[in-house]
Design a protein around this motif. Structure first.
Motif, PDB file in Angstrom:
ATOM      1  N   LEU A   1      -4.593   5.772   9.245  1.00  0.00           N
ATOM      2  CA  LEU A   1      -5.812   6.200   8.549  1.00  0.00           C
ATOM      3  C   LEU A   1      -6.626   7.209   9.359  1.00  0.00           C
ATOM      4  O   LEU A   1      -7.178   8.156   8.795  1.00  0.00           O
TER       5      LEU A   1
ATOM      6  N   TYR B   1      -1.118   2.325   8.620  1.00  0.00           N
ATOM      7  CA  TYR B   1      -1.260   3.379   7.599  1.00  0.00           C
ATOM      8  C   TYR B   1      -1.772   4.718   8.117  1.00  0.00           C
ATOM      9  O   TYR B   1      -2.028   5.635   7.324  1.00  0.00           O
TER      10      TYR B   1
ATOM     11  N   VAL C   1      -9.710   9.568   1.781  1.00  0.00           N
ATOM     12  CA  VAL C   1      -9.266   8.357   2.479  1.00  0.00           C
ATOM     13  C   VAL C   1      -9.860   8.324   3.887  1.00  0.00           C
ATOM     14  O   VAL C   1     -10.384   7.304   4.344  1.00  0.00           O
TER      15      VAL C   1
ATOM     16  N   ALA D   1       0.799  -1.227   0.000  1.00  0.00           N
ATOM     17  CA  ALA D   1       0.000   0.000   0.000  1.00  0.00           C
ATOM     18  C   ALA D   1       0.831   1.276   0.000  1.00  0.00           C
ATOM     19  O   ALA D   1       0.273   2.372   0.063  1.00  0.00           O
TER      20      ALA D   1
ATOM     21  N   TRP E   1      -6.798   3.819  -2.491  1.00  0.00           N
ATOM     22  CA  TRP E   1      -7.335   3.647  -1.140  1.00  0.00           C
ATOM     23  C   TRP E   1      -8.848   3.489  -1.162  1.00  0.00           C
ATOM     24  O   TRP E   1      -9.417   2.698  -0.408  1.00  0.00           O
TER      25      TRP E   1
ATOM     26  N   THR F   1      -5.443   8.428  -3.701  1.00  0.00           N
ATOM     27  CA  THR F   1      -6.832   8.466  -3.241  1.00  0.00           C
ATOM     28  C   THR F   1      -7.648   7.330  -3.839  1.00  0.00           C
ATOM     29  O   THR F   1      -8.360   6.612  -3.134  1.00  0.00           O
TER      30      THR F   1
ATOM     31  N   TRP G   1      -0.050   4.565  -2.269  1.00  0.00           N
ATOM     32  CA  TRP G   1      -1.374   4.504  -2.882  1.00  0.00           C
ATOM     33  C   TRP G   1      -1.984   5.902  -2.994  1.00  0.00           C
ATOM     34  O   TRP G   1      -1.858   6.729  -2.089  1.00  0.00           O
TER      35      TRP G   1
ATOM     36  N   TRP H   1     -12.310   5.440   5.318  1.00  0.00           N
ATOM     37  CA  TRP H   1     -11.871   4.712   6.518  1.00  0.00           C
ATOM     38  C   TRP H   1     -12.905   4.840   7.639  1.00  0.00           C
ATOM     39  O   TRP H   1     -13.286   3.861   8.285  1.00  0.00           O
TER      40      TRP H   1
ATOM     41  N   SER I   1      -5.239  10.507   8.743  1.00  0.00           N
ATOM     42  CA  SER I   1      -4.994  10.873   7.349  1.00  0.00           C
ATOM     43  C   SER I   1      -5.477  12.299   7.062  1.00  0.00           C
ATOM     44  O   SER I   1      -6.578  12.688   7.444  1.00  0.00           O
TER      45      SER I   1
END
Ligand code: BES
Ligand code: ZN
Length: 608
Positions: A525, A523, A533, A492, A500, A497, A495, A537, A528
């Motif tokens: 998330l 990651y 993303v 990943a 994801w 947008t 990656w 998430w 973020s």
């Protein structure tokens, strides 16, 4: 002169066929219609109102005695003719959402002057306190006209089939700048004795009134190319200009596909995060959310989209809101063609494949392919979700693949020419297509299934699905994670947008707490800064009642007001009943004052 191509002489034609009747407007344009709007308004941040006059030029049929305008919570002081003689007027019964008709006795007047003020609750306008701006020092005002909000600050015939040219003089506090969706005649403003500034604007082309837009604030400008530039708050302008470096090329690319850009300049205004949409195609000045600024230019298809509306939507306009797919479906298709030519077929395929995913999800969420709300044209309540975009663009892609690109592109270019600066209905488009593309070829007619696409629910069996090999690699990672692979072993890194989105939306909805924690640790998330993303998430986290993500959720919904990123979160919370509803209510109570009225309207309904 703003226009690369001169405006056609005389008022734009209106359509009088039954299907062109706009059920969301009180206007009777065959009897009397507005051809030009001249605004002279003071933006009063203290009372959160626009105050002043709208002078309207009227074209009346012989013997017409009255004109009917659309209004929504306007306070009218008086109405006169051009010489200042008072005219009789009355406001009719208020209809929820649509507003109230304003009927004026013309007494032969060809120009009427309405003295009025908007309400502090005007649905088009969001008055932001300094805390909700990037600079935090000065207030900001932004408008959103589509679909029928402009009647809350402009008394006119607010129907997409009634095109009007417009001019405006706007007075603002001396430390603020005004921009509008037309030629900016006074870029620096004019000093008035009381320390305020007046800005003047003009739109020489007749446009549907939902395309009149304004923003006022601490707004800086940066040129991007000979006819392109970006406006944003000073704190945002560098990031915005970096993300938008390709804008000039994008305009040229769009022209190479479907003919000249006819609006003069193309600028982008990057707004504070409470802007309710991703983007809005206001002529000469696209309004955009700051959430598309992800630092990697991965989301500039948003700009391709709003730019494409300069043809599909602003040049050829849906005659009624039942024809909205003519705006959004055409534009989603055109957007993808720009992305393909400017960047690469692979990048365009990635985005088109995500459109297909969205199409499948919307068909499912609508209640299946037989649901009436999945018809492009026909449901008075509107087409479900984003099917105007997803099904509409798939329809055009299917025609393209059936007749071949060369023929389709030539047709589409000629279509924009034939109908430039005019309203269009679904029936009108199909008739044009039959006359100029199908031309009586019975085999082709049978293959295309035009009426099924336009009027029936679900997806015809000739629908073309563009697949992305790159997203298939993401699907392999979904499979790996679902089979128990540790998050850090996924490929990943880097990656975008879109990757994801495919991953997070592709994961089985039900996940163990430890698996979500593993993903989040690997990651980041929850932290973020990519709003797309983060939203995808949080949707997954909510579906699993994953409480460690709640602080991230709270921070997100109280700082971003873009409906498409936050509505799914509130919907997800609601779907979690006793667990989710109290959270939704608490967060919404805190966030509601930061949202634009159009988002408040839909979330009030959802969470009531
Ligand atoms: N014209 C729409 C925004 C809109 C649609 C406002 C319907 C009011 C009613 C705009 O062009 C749009 O589609 N924006 C999208 C951008 C995306 C498809 C790239 C958005 O806001 O998410
Ligand atoms: Zn659009």
């Amino acid at each position: 002169m703003i226009a690369a191509v001169a405006p056609p002489a005389g008022p734009a034609p209106i359509l009088t066929t039954p299907e062109a009747k706009d059920l969301l407007s009180f206007a009777e344009p065959q009897i009397a219609r507005v051809t030009h709007v001249d605004l002279d308004l003071v933006a009063d941040f203290a009372t959160r109102t626009m105050q002043g006059t709208a002078a309207l030029d009227i074209l009346a049929a012989p013997g017409a005695k009255q004109i009917i305008l659309d209004t929504n919570h306007l306070t009218i002081a008086k109405i006169t003719d051009a010489a200042g003689r008072p005219l009789n007027w009355s406001i009719g019964a208020y209809k929820d959402y649509i507003g109230a008709p304003l009927t004026i006795d013309l007494g032969g007047a060809k120009r009427i002057v309405i003295h009025y003020a908007s309400s502090p609750e005007a649905s088009a306008l969001q008055w932001l306190p300094p805390e909700l701006t990037a600079g935090k020092k000065l207030p900001f005002l932004l408008s959103q006209g589509e679909s029928i909000n402009n009647r809350s600050w402009i008394p006119t015939q607010d129907s997409p089939g009634i095109r009007q040219s417009w001019t405006a003089r706007i007075v603002v506090p001396g430390n603020l700048t005004a921009v509008m969706s037309g030629e900016r005649l006074t870029p620096k403003g004019e000093d008035l004795p009381d320390g305020t500034h007046a800005y003047r604007f003009a739109m020489p082309h007749a446009v549907p009134p939902y395309l009149i837009a304004i923003a006022i604030g601490d707004i800086a400008f940066r040129p991007l190319g000979p006819r392109t530039g970006v406006y944003a708050e000073p704190a945002t302008i560098d990031r915005a200009a970096a993300e938008l470096v390709d804008t000039e090329k994008m305009v040229t690319t769009a022209e190479s596909l479907y003919g000249p850009y006819r609006w003069g300049r193309y600028d982008v205004l990057v707004l504070p995060p409470s802007f309710p949409y991703g983007g809005m195609e206001n002529p000469t000045l696209t309004f955009a959310t700051p959430t598309f600024l992800t630092g990697d230019r991965a989301n500039v298809s948003l700009i391709a989209h709003e730019l494409a509306h300069s043809w599909s939507g602003n040049l050829v306009t849906n005659a009624t809101w039942s024809d909205a797919w003519l705006n959004e479906g055409f534009t989603t298709y055109f957007e993808n063609r720009i992305m393909e030519r400017l960047y690469s077929p692979a990048r365009a395929a990635t985005e088109a494949d995500l459109v297909w995913d969205g199409l499948q999800k919307d068909l499912k969420d609508a209640g299946g392919p037989a649901a009436p709300s999945t018809r492009l044209h026909g449901d008075p309540e509107g087409t479900f979700g984003q099917l105007d975009y997803f099904k509409g663009s798939t329809f055009l892609r299917t025609i393209e693949k059936t007749v071949g690109r060369a023929r389709w592109d030539a047709y589409l270019t000629s279509y924009f020419d034939r109908h430039a600066f005019q309203p269009q209905t679904t029936a009108g488009f199909l008739a044009d297509l039959r006359a100029n593309l199908v031309k009586g070829d019975a085999a082709l007619e049978a293959k295309l299934q035009l009426d099924r696409w336009a009027y029936q629910p679900g997806l015809p069996d000739n629908a073309v699905h563009i697949r992305s090999p790159e997203l298939e690699r993401i699907d392999a990672q979904v499979t790996a994670f679902a089979a128990g692979a540790a998050a850090r072993t996924l490929e990943a890194k880097g990656w975008t947008t879109q990757e994801w989105q495919r991953f997070l939306r592709g994961l089985p909805r039900s996940q163990q707490t430890e698996r979500l924690a593993d993903l989040d640790r690997a990651y980041g998330l929850s932290a973020s800064t990519n709003a797309y993303v983060r939203s995808a998430w949080l949707e997954l986290a909510i579906a699993n009642r994953y409480e460690p993500a709640l602080p991230s959720l709270e921070q997100f919904v109280t700082s971003v007001g873009r409906g498409i990123l936050i509505s799914p979160l509130y919907k997800g919370l609601k779907a979690q009943g006793d667990w989710g509803m109290p959270i939704a209510k608490r967060l919404y109570a805190k966030a509601r004052p930061t949202y634009h009225p159009v988002v408040v309207g839909s979330l009030d309904k959802l969470l009531d």
